[in-house]
Design a protein around this motif. Structure first.
Motif, PDB file in Angstrom:
ATOM      1  N   LYS A 113       0.827  -1.205   0.000  1.00  0.00           N
ATOM      2  CA  LYS A 113       0.000   0.000   0.000  1.00  0.00           C
ATOM      3  C   LYS A 113       0.866   1.261   0.000  1.00  0.00           C
ATOM      4  N   ILE A 114       1.942   1.229   0.761  1.00  0.00           N
ATOM      5  CA  ILE A 114       2.866   2.370   0.791  1.00  0.00           C
ATOM      6  C   ILE A 114       3.485   2.582  -0.589  1.00  0.00           C
ATOM      7  N   ARG A 115       3.870   1.474  -1.211  1.00  0.00           N
ATOM      8  CA  ARG A 115       4.444   1.559  -2.557  1.00  0.00           C
ATOM      9  C   ARG A 115       3.434   2.134  -3.545  1.00  0.00           C
ATOM     10  N   ASN A 116       2.190   1.726  -3.446  1.00  0.00           N
ATOM     11  CA  ASN A 116       1.144   2.254  -4.325  1.00  0.00           C
ATOM     12  C   ASN A 116       1.023   3.768  -4.197  1.00  0.00           C
ATOM     13  N   ARG A 117       1.112   4.261  -2.967  1.00  0.00           N
ATOM     14  CA  ARG A 117       0.961   5.698  -2.741  1.00  0.00           C
ATOM     15  C   ARG A 117       2.194   6.473  -3.205  1.00  0.00           C
ATOM     16  N   ARG A 118       3.372   5.944  -2.879  1.00  0.00           N
ATOM     17  CA  ARG A 118       4.602   6.656  -3.215  1.00  0.00           C
ATOM     18  C   ARG A 118       4.866   6.689  -4.710  1.00  0.00           C
ATOM     19  N   GLU A 119       4.581   5.570  -5.362  1.00  0.00           N
ATOM     20  CA  GLU A 119       4.902   5.442  -6.778  1.00  0.00           C
ATOM     21  C   GLU A 119       3.676   5.670  -7.670  1.00  0.00           C
ATOM     22  N   GLU A 120       2.548   5.994  -7.007  1.00  0.00           N
ATOM     23  CA  GLU A 120       1.283   6.126  -7.742  1.00  0.00           C
ATOM     24  C   GLU A 120       1.028   4.881  -8.582  1.00  0.00           C
ATOM     25  N   ALA A 121       1.373   3.752  -7.972  1.00  0.00           N
ATOM     26  CA  ALA A 121       1.141   2.453  -8.633  1.00  0.00           C
ATOM     27  C   ALA A 121      -0.299   2.015  -8.362  1.00  0.00           C
ATOM     28  N   ASN A 122      -0.682   0.948  -8.977  1.00  0.00           N
ATOM     29  CA  ASN A 122      -2.033   0.438  -8.788  1.00  0.00           C
ATOM     30  C   ASN A 122      -1.972  -1.077  -8.612  1.00  0.00           C
ATOM     31  N   LEU A 123      -1.064  -1.489  -7.712  1.00  0.00           N
ATOM     32  CA  LEU A 123      -0.871  -2.919  -7.469  1.00  0.00           C
ATOM     33  C   LEU A 123      -1.965  -3.450  -6.549  1.00  0.00           C
ATOM     34  N   GLU A 124      -2.455  -4.629  -6.853  1.00  0.00           N
ATOM     35  CA  GLU A 124      -3.541  -5.227  -6.088  1.00  0.00           C
ATOM     36  C   GLU A 124      -3.039  -5.720  -4.731  1.00  0.00           C
ATOM     37  N   THR A 125      -3.757  -5.391  -3.665  1.00  0.00           N
ATOM     38  CA  THR A 125      -3.371  -5.866  -2.332  1.00  0.00           C
ATOM     39  C   THR A 125      -4.119  -7.156  -2.002  1.00  0.00           C
ATOM     40  N   PRO A 126      -3.413  -8.144  -1.450  1.00  0.00           N
ATOM     41  CA  PRO A 126      -4.043  -9.425  -1.132  1.00  0.00           C
ATOM     42  C   PRO A 126      -4.794  -9.381   0.193  1.00  0.00           C
ATOM     43  N   ASN A 127      -5.678 -10.343   0.384  1.00  0.00           N
ATOM     44  CA  ASN A 127      -6.411 -10.549   1.641  1.00  0.00           C
ATOM     45  C   ASN A 127      -6.235 -12.010   2.057  1.00  0.00           C
ATOM     46  N   TYR A 128      -6.138 -12.231   3.361  1.00  0.00           N
ATOM     47  CA  TYR A 128      -5.910 -13.581   3.868  1.00  0.00           C
ATOM     48  C   TYR A 128      -6.881 -13.892   5.007  1.00  0.00           C
ATOM     49  N   PHE A 129      -7.114 -15.188   5.210  1.00  0.00           N
ATOM     50  CA  PHE A 129      -7.888 -15.657   6.361  1.00  0.00           C
ATOM     51  C   PHE A 129      -7.207 -16.939   6.843  1.00  0.00           C
ATOM     52  N   LEU A 130      -6.645 -16.893   8.046  1.00  0.00           N
ATOM     53  CA  LEU A 130      -5.959 -18.045   8.615  1.00  0.00           C
ATOM     54  C   LEU A 130      -6.817 -18.690   9.695  1.00  0.00           C
ATOM     55  N   PHE A 131      -6.983 -20.000   9.623  1.00  0.00           N
ATOM     56  CA  PHE A 131      -7.513 -20.780  10.740  1.00  0.00           C
ATOM     57  C   PHE A 131      -6.332 -21.402  11.460  1.00  0.00           C
ATOM     58  N   VAL A 132      -6.428 -21.508  12.794  1.00  0.00           N
ATOM     59  CA  VAL A 132      -5.350 -22.134  13.550  1.00  0.00           C
ATOM     60  C   VAL A 132      -5.894 -22.608  14.891  1.00  0.00           C
ATOM     61  N   GLU A 133      -5.219 -23.593  15.454  1.00  0.00           N
ATOM     62  CA  GLU A 133      -5.472 -24.021  16.826  1.00  0.00           C
ATOM     63  C   GLU A 133      -4.148 -23.915  17.565  1.00  0.00           C
ATOM     64  N   HIS A 134      -4.148 -23.240  18.723  1.00  0.00           N
ATOM     65  CA  HIS A 134      -2.906 -23.036  19.465  1.00  0.00           C
ATOM     66  C   HIS A 134      -2.787 -24.007  20.639  1.00  0.00           C
ATOM     67  N   PRO A 135      -1.565 -24.420  20.985  1.00  0.00           N
ATOM     68  CA  PRO A 135      -1.347 -25.049  22.292  1.00  0.00           C
ATOM     69  C   PRO A 135      -1.709 -24.036  23.374  1.00  0.00           C
ATOM     70  N   HIS A 136      -1.861 -24.497  24.613  1.00  0.00           N
ATOM     71  CA  HIS A 136      -2.317 -23.638  25.707  1.00  0.00           C
ATOM     72  C   HIS A 136      -1.480 -22.362  25.810  1.00  0.00           C
ATOM     73  N   VAL A 137      -2.156 -21.203  25.710  1.00  0.00           N
ATOM     74  CA  VAL A 137      -1.456 -19.917  25.758  1.00  0.00           C
ATOM     75  C   VAL A 137      -2.414 -18.832  26.241  1.00  0.00           C
ATOM     76  N   TYR A 138      -1.869 -17.895  27.006  1.00  0.00           N
ATOM     77  CA  TYR A 138      -2.622 -16.710  27.411  1.00  0.00           C
ATOM     78  C   TYR A 138      -2.011 -15.504  26.717  1.00  0.00           C
ATOM     79  N   THR A 139      -2.857 -14.615  26.188  1.00  0.00           N
ATOM     80  CA  THR A 139      -2.352 -13.414  25.517  1.00  0.00           C
ATOM     81  C   THR A 139      -3.020 -12.188  26.117  1.00  0.00           C
ATOM     82  N   LEU A 140      -2.236 -11.130  26.263  1.00  0.00           N
ATOM     83  CA  LEU A 140      -2.711  -9.889  26.856  1.00  0.00           C
ATOM     84  C   LEU A 140      -2.614  -8.777  25.829  1.00  0.00           C
ATOM     85  N   GLY A 141      -3.732  -8.107  25.556  1.00  0.00           N
ATOM     86  CA  GLY A 141      -3.759  -7.001  24.596  1.00  0.00           C
ATOM     87  C   GLY A 141      -2.999  -5.791  25.100  1.00  0.00           C
TER      88      GLY A 141
END
Length: 248
Positions: free
Chosen positions: A33-61
């Motif tokens: 996206k930065i390259r598109n703005r700086r160079e006035e390019a029109n490159l397509e940006t990808p989208n992803y969706f990951l599924f995953v299962e984690h071993p036991h873990v606690y996460t703090l925002g």
């Protein structure tokens, strides 16, 4: 606008390893996206969706309170769990086996530029999925995620959410308790909210085990409809000379 979303199921993966992978994908999209703005390019940006299962873990925002983790380092080790302070929104949560975790890494400029709408559509994806199992779930005012019996003494959360967004690119996502061991939630104050319980699809249905692959397929169906996108299965293979390789 690219509305194709590449979907990969990572299986069971270490939290930090998956976080690093998310960061790579996220950076790849932001840099483009930065390259598109700086160079006035029109490159397509990808989208992803990951599924995953984690071993036991606690996460703090990033805005979370460490006191909501009720375990010492030794107790964490004794339970076979790890802990990370991370860069998503929200407070503390648990990930582990039997939980479906989804990480959409989307360029929202391909869809709409509204973080509030993004979170509401993620919630709606889960609400519609659980409705297929006969559960009436809903939002709780001021509390992101998906709940049952909101406004009653029996309110309980079944799906937690926490996201990060920069330059309209998202990462992190949702964690739906399907067959998870809910005992691990006793070691935290989930999402920093006292006095409210956590539940799972297995508990609510009163069955021995829920088919997690079936749940994932329902999630993807509703995600595709709500985001008006096209989902494609992908194997994402890291970088080659700075370019992400995708096998569809």
């Amino acid at each position: 606008m690219n509305k194709v979303v590449l979907v990969e199921d990572l299986g069971s993966k270490d939290y930090k390893e998956t976080w690093d992978f998310q960061e790579e994908l996220f950076k790849d999209v932001v840099d483009l996206k930065i390259r598109n703005r700086r160079e006035e390019a029109n490159l397509e940006t990808p989208n992803y969706f990951l599924f995953v299962e984690h071993p036991h873990v606690y996460t703090l925002g990033k805005s979370g309170d460490l006191s909501n983790l009720l375990l010492s380092e030794k107790q964490l080790a004794d339970k076979g769990a790890t802990f990370y302070k991370i860069n998503r929104g929200g407070d503390i949560t648990y990930h582990g086996p039997g939980q479906i975790v989804g990480y959409p890494i989307l360029d929202l400029e391909n869809f709409f530029t509204d973080i509030h709408k993004y979170l509401r559509l993620l919630e709606e994806t889960i609400i519609l999925t659980l409705a297929e199992y006969g559960l009436k779930t809903e939002r709780s005012p001021g509390e992101t995620g998906v709940w049952l019996d909101v406004g009653t003494p029996f309110a309980r959360k079944i799906c937690a959410m926490g996201v990060r967004a920069s330059r309209w690119v998202t990462m992190h996502g949702f964690a739906l308790n399907v067959n998870a061991d809910l005992g691990y939630f006793d070691n935290i104050i989930p999402c920093g909210i006292r006095g409210k319980a956590v539940t799972s699809l297995q508990v609510e249905l009163g069955v021995e085990k829920v088919d997690e692959e079936e749940v994932k397929s329902k999630i993807l169906k509703h995600f595709e409809e709500l985001f008006e996108c096209e989902l494609k299965s992908a194997v994402l293979q890291g970088f080659s000379n700075g370019t992400r390789i995708e096998q569809i």
